[in-house]
Design an enzyme around this catalytic site. Structure first.
Site, PDB file in Angstrom:
ATOM      1  N   LYS A  18      -0.864  -5.928   0.747  1.00  0.00           N
ATOM      2  CA  LYS A  18      -1.535  -5.794  -0.568  1.00  0.00           C
ATOM      3  C   LYS A  18      -0.638  -5.058  -1.565  1.00  0.00           C
ATOM      4  O   LYS A  18      -0.385  -5.545  -2.665  1.00  0.00           O
ATOM      5  CB  LYS A  18      -2.867  -5.029  -0.413  1.00  0.00           C
ATOM      6  CG  LYS A  18      -3.856  -5.691   0.528  1.00  0.00           C
ATOM      7  CD  LYS A  18      -5.175  -4.945   0.602  1.00  0.00           C
ATOM      8  CE  LYS A  18      -5.116  -3.610   1.318  1.00  0.00           C
ATOM      9  NZ  LYS A  18      -4.788  -3.699   2.762  1.00  0.00           N
ATOM     10  N   ARG A  94     -14.748  -2.447  -0.474  1.00  0.00           N
ATOM     11  CA  ARG A  94     -14.677  -2.640   0.973  1.00  0.00           C
ATOM     12  C   ARG A  94     -16.057  -2.677   1.606  1.00  0.00           C
ATOM     13  O   ARG A  94     -16.189  -2.610   2.835  1.00  0.00           O
ATOM     14  CB  ARG A  94     -13.869  -1.519   1.619  1.00  0.00           C
ATOM     15  CG  ARG A  94     -12.422  -1.570   1.205  1.00  0.00           C
ATOM     16  CD  ARG A  94     -11.540  -0.756   2.091  1.00  0.00           C
ATOM     17  NE  ARG A  94     -10.311  -0.505   1.391  1.00  0.00           N
ATOM     18  CZ  ARG A  94      -9.119  -0.434   1.966  1.00  0.00           C
ATOM     19  NH1 ARG A  94      -8.989  -0.583   3.248  1.00  0.00           N
ATOM     20  NH2 ARG A  94      -8.059  -0.200   1.247  1.00  0.00           N
ATOM     21  N   ARG A 129       6.613   0.839   8.236  1.00  0.00           N
ATOM     22  CA  ARG A 129       6.499   1.098   6.793  1.00  0.00           C
ATOM     23  C   ARG A 129       7.026   2.485   6.423  1.00  0.00           C
ATOM     24  O   ARG A 129       6.768   3.472   7.114  1.00  0.00           O
ATOM     25  CB  ARG A 129       5.050   0.994   6.328  1.00  0.00           C
ATOM     26  CG  ARG A 129       4.903   1.501   4.880  1.00  0.00           C
ATOM     27  CD  ARG A 129       3.619   1.155   4.222  1.00  0.00           C
ATOM     28  NE  ARG A 129       2.481   1.430   5.054  1.00  0.00           N
ATOM     29  CZ  ARG A 129       1.270   0.982   4.785  1.00  0.00           C
ATOM     30  NH1 ARG A 129       1.061   0.241   3.722  1.00  0.00           N
ATOM     31  NH2 ARG A 129       0.273   1.274   5.595  1.00  0.00           N
ATOM     32  N   ARG A 158       3.259   7.488   6.008  1.00  0.00           N
ATOM     33  CA  ARG A 158       1.869   7.885   5.751  1.00  0.00           C
ATOM     34  C   ARG A 158       1.232   8.494   6.987  1.00  0.00           C
ATOM     35  O   ARG A 158       1.505   8.054   8.095  1.00  0.00           O
ATOM     36  CB  ARG A 158       1.082   6.647   5.317  1.00  0.00           C
ATOM     37  CG  ARG A 158       0.704   6.691   3.851  1.00  0.00           C
ATOM     38  CD  ARG A 158       0.208   5.379   3.366  1.00  0.00           C
ATOM     39  NE  ARG A 158      -1.005   4.920   4.036  1.00  0.00           N
ATOM     40  CZ  ARG A 158      -1.614   3.790   3.720  1.00  0.00           C
ATOM     41  NH1 ARG A 158      -1.145   3.026   2.760  1.00  0.00           N
ATOM     42  NH2 ARG A 158      -2.706   3.423   4.358  1.00  0.00           N
ATOM     43  N   ARG A 169      -8.319   1.562  11.731  1.00  0.00           N
ATOM     44  CA  ARG A 169      -8.446   0.979  10.379  1.00  0.00           C
ATOM     45  C   ARG A 169      -8.781  -0.512  10.459  1.00  0.00           C
ATOM     46  O   ARG A 169      -9.590  -1.027   9.689  1.00  0.00           O
ATOM     47  CB  ARG A 169      -7.141   1.200   9.601  1.00  0.00           C
ATOM     48  CG  ARG A 169      -6.991   2.630   9.106  1.00  0.00           C
ATOM     49  CD  ARG A 169      -5.544   3.041   8.917  1.00  0.00           C
ATOM     50  NE  ARG A 169      -4.838   2.259   7.912  1.00  0.00           N
ATOM     51  CZ  ARG A 169      -3.505   2.226   7.791  1.00  0.00           C
ATOM     52  NH1 ARG A 169      -2.746   2.944   8.592  1.00  0.00           N
ATOM     53  NH2 ARG A 169      -2.959   1.480   6.853  1.00  0.00           N
TER      54      ARG A 169
END
Ligand code: AP5
Length: 222
Positions: A18, A94, A129, A158, A169
């Site tokens: 995203k 969401r 990431r 993160r 998640r």
């Protein structure tokens, strides 16, 4: 008559791309990028009470309560920049209650983009990431490595980007995605997000170009 600016929502599983696609979309279309997760991480960095509460949910991979998220997003959508240039809402809504809240405030998207990515790729994308705290750019050690040693040395990870947390998640995503989709069925496009970021963007780019043409035709400007 100037056509109405684009109003787009983008959703997908954790690490489906995203944020990466939003960078490419805003660069070409000039929309204001509003990412619910980024807004929450900013709130955490201020050390506020809301930030502290949000972090507890995010560490468990659960949805942060609406009392915190909904107003945050609403305030950003109401800013003159979003109204003037259009918006690209990333990671919101969401849940059906978040979607309903937005509708009640009068915000209706033109298009709901769903990025579809296979689960084994998601885990690989999360674990590799990295983020540049200076530019905000998203990297991946394998797929989008940093351009210089200087950038590489300052990249951060993160707190919720571990294999264990991404599973939580993902679970939350699966619990909610169908309900949200059912509210945007007629304006949803499903994009195959398994390819390279350029391949994924070209599908989105086509959809947005078509949408802009339709808007121009509807406003009588072509
Ligand atoms: P949020 O920050 O939104 O996280 P997320 O949904 O888990 O999504 P990510 O940001 O992890 O991934 P992305 O899809 O943006 O992927 P990216 O482009 O970075 O939310 C975090 C938490 O906040 C939630 O768990 C929840 O607790 C809370 N929250 C957020 N919104 C909320 C809401 N509305 N209500 C309540 N709570 C909320 O890409 C990932 C990696 O893959 C990168 O390294 C990238 O370089 C790489 N990559 C991307 N595309 C490709 C490609 N095509 N090929 C190869 N690599 C690629």
């Amino acid at each position: 008559v100037k056509p109405e600016p684009l109003k787009i929502m983008i959703s997908g599983a954790p690490a489906s791309g995203k944020g990466t696609q939003c960078e490419l979309i805003t660069k070409k279309y000039g929309l204001v990028h509003l990412a619910a997760g980024d807004l929450l991480r900013q709130e955490i960095s201020t050390g506020s009470e809301h930030g502290k509460q949000a972090k507890e949910y995010m560490e468990r991979g659960q949805l942060v309560p609406n009392e915190i998220v909904v107003m945050m997003v609403k305030e950003c959508l109401l800013k003159p920049d979003s109204k003037e240039n259009g918006w690209l809402l990333d990671g919101y809504p969401r849940s059906t209650s978040q979607a309903t809240a937005l509708k009640e405030f009068g915000f209706e998207p033109d298009l709901f983009i769903l990025l579809d990515v296979s689960e084994d790729l998601l885990v690989e994308r999360v674990v590799g990431r990295r983020l540049d705290p200076v530019t905000g750019k998203i990297y991946h050690l394998k797929y989008s490595p940093p351009e210089s040693k200087e950038i590489a040395s300052r990249l951060t990870q993160r707190f919720d980007d571990t294999e264990e947390k991404v599973k939580l998640r993902l679970h939350t995503h699966h619990q909610n995605v169908e309900a949200v989709l059912s509210m945007y069925g007629d304006i949803t496009i499903k994009i195959d997000g398994n390819g390279s970021k350029e391949e994924v963007f070209s599908q989105i780019d086509n959809a947005l170009t078509n949408l802009l043409e339709q808007k121009k035709a509807a406003s009588g400007s072509i």
